[in-house]
Design an enzyme around this catalytic site. Structure first.
Site, PDB file in Angstrom:
ATOM      1  CD  GLN A  87      -3.364  -4.532   6.410  1.00 26.18           C
ATOM      2  OE1 GLN A  87      -3.307  -3.569   5.642  1.00 26.18           O
ATOM      3  NE2 GLN A  87      -3.893  -5.686   6.046  1.00 26.18           N
ATOM      4  CE  LYS A  98      -3.717  -2.644   1.994  1.00 29.78           C
ATOM      5  NZ  LYS A  98      -4.503  -3.075   3.160  1.00 29.78           N
ATOM      6  CG  ASP A 141      -9.573  -0.759   4.121  1.00 31.41           C
ATOM      7  OD1 ASP A 141      -9.194  -1.037   2.962  1.00 31.41           O
ATOM      8  OD2 ASP A 141      -8.871  -0.956   5.132  1.00 31.41           O
TER       9      ASP A 141
END
Ligand code: NAP
Length: 303
Positions: free
Chosen positions: A110, A66, A133
């Site tokens: 995460q 990322k 997300d």
């Protein structure tokens, strides 16, 4: 637009390999152009913050990808690392700070998190307009609204992959295997709402899975069980999207492990019209979606 030029000739049929790396690269090039325009206009460069808790090797690898993607497209980024002993309260306080930071446009925590921290509590604490997300209830729910906000990243990437390979979803029989909050559930809603497909969702309690998968014009599998889908479970000419990514260890693999999908690729591919590989299919698209959502979050905040 993706050019399906990686067709493989087999004894029975020709199939197109759906190349997620190639489409993700196209999307990144489009984002670079937009970032260059923003720079010329003197606008705000998108800024992604990433929170990583603990030192899980797989999570570290995802986060590295990322960060690399942010660098490639010219986004600003901030990495925030915490020991896996951090308390839930302390982590919530850090999230508050990022929520309030005017320079951060989007941020992710995460997963997985250590067992003493509630994933739901943490994800729901993220400000929805920074939730790139697409995990929060508000963004999840917006799938069925006239004005979707930040879409869940992996399903968004799959829909984009289908679009860029000109796979018609309208009136097609789509079977989604796996009903998780992260992938199967939002994807099935997107296929109905945005793809006008007829959707069947299968899960652990589905009896006779093959009876359903054999009906699929488009079969999407997100379970995490390598080899779950065998050739006899797939209709001739189907489009197959394999979301599964399971790390399988063994001395025969370089580095001691390989990433395996849920589909028995070797035997299923010859029956398909199109299929994604693992790795190189859905994975790169999840990161591309994260970048698209970060860009969108920046533009929505500055609109
Ligand atoms: P998850 O939360 O564990 O969900 C798995 C789903 O599969 C659940 O709905 C479960 O049913 C269902 N299931 C379990 N066994 C089954 C069976 N035998 N037949 C049919 N359904 C079954 O996992 P996830 O987060 O959705 O991820 C699924 C896979 O996709 C994993 O391999 C993950 O690593 C991968 N993934 C990849 C990406 C990417 O970017 N490439 C992104 C996200 C996830 P129940 O709900 O009834 O338990």
């Amino acid at each position: 637009m993706a050019n399906p030029d990686r067709s493989k000739m087999t004894e029975t049929t020709t199939y197109t390999l759906i190349d997620g790396r190639k489409v993700a690269t196209e999307i990144k090039e489009e984002i670079i152009q937009r970032v260059n325009e923003i720079k010329r206009e003197g606008g705000k460069i998108p800024h992604l913050a990433i929170i990583l808790v603990g030192d899980d090797g797989a999570s570290q690898t995802y986060v590295d990808h990322k960060v690399k993607a942010c660098k490639e497209v010219g986004f600003h980024y901030t990495m925030m690392r915490f020991a896996d002993t951090i308390s839930e309260d302390k982590l919530l306080k850090h999230i508050d700070q990022v929520n309030k930071d005017p320079d951060v446009d989007g941020f992710i925590v995460q997963l997985p998190l250590p067992p003493h921290i509630s994933v739901e509590k943490i994800t729901e604490h993220i400000k929805p307009d920074k939730d790139v997300d697409g995990f929060t209830n508000r963004n999840f729910g917006s799938i069925v609204s006239k004005n979707p906000l930040l879409l869940p990243a992996t399903p968004y990437g799959i829909m984009e992959l289908l679009k860029r390979y000109h796979v018609q979803t309208e009136s097609k029989n789509c079977v989604v295997v796996g009903a998780s909050r992260l992938v199967g559930a939002p994807l099935s809603m997107m296929l109905v709402e945005h793809g006008r497909a007829t959707v069947t969702v299968c899960h652990k309690y589905t009896k006779s899975l093959a009876d359903f998968t054999k009906q699929a014009d488009i079969l999407i599998v997100a379970v995490g069980k390598p080899g779950l889908i065998t050739a006899d479970m797939v209709k001739e000419g189907a489009v197959v999207i394999d979301v599964g990514t399971t790390r399988v260890e063994g001395p025969q693999y370089k580095n001691g492990y390989a990433i395996k999908g849920d589909v028995d690729f070797k035997n299923v591919a010859p029956k398909c019209s199109m299929i994604t590989p693992v790795p190189g299919g859905v994975g790169p698209m999840t990161i591309a979606s994260l970048l698209l959502n970060t860009l969108r979050a920046t533009e929505l905040r500055n609109a």
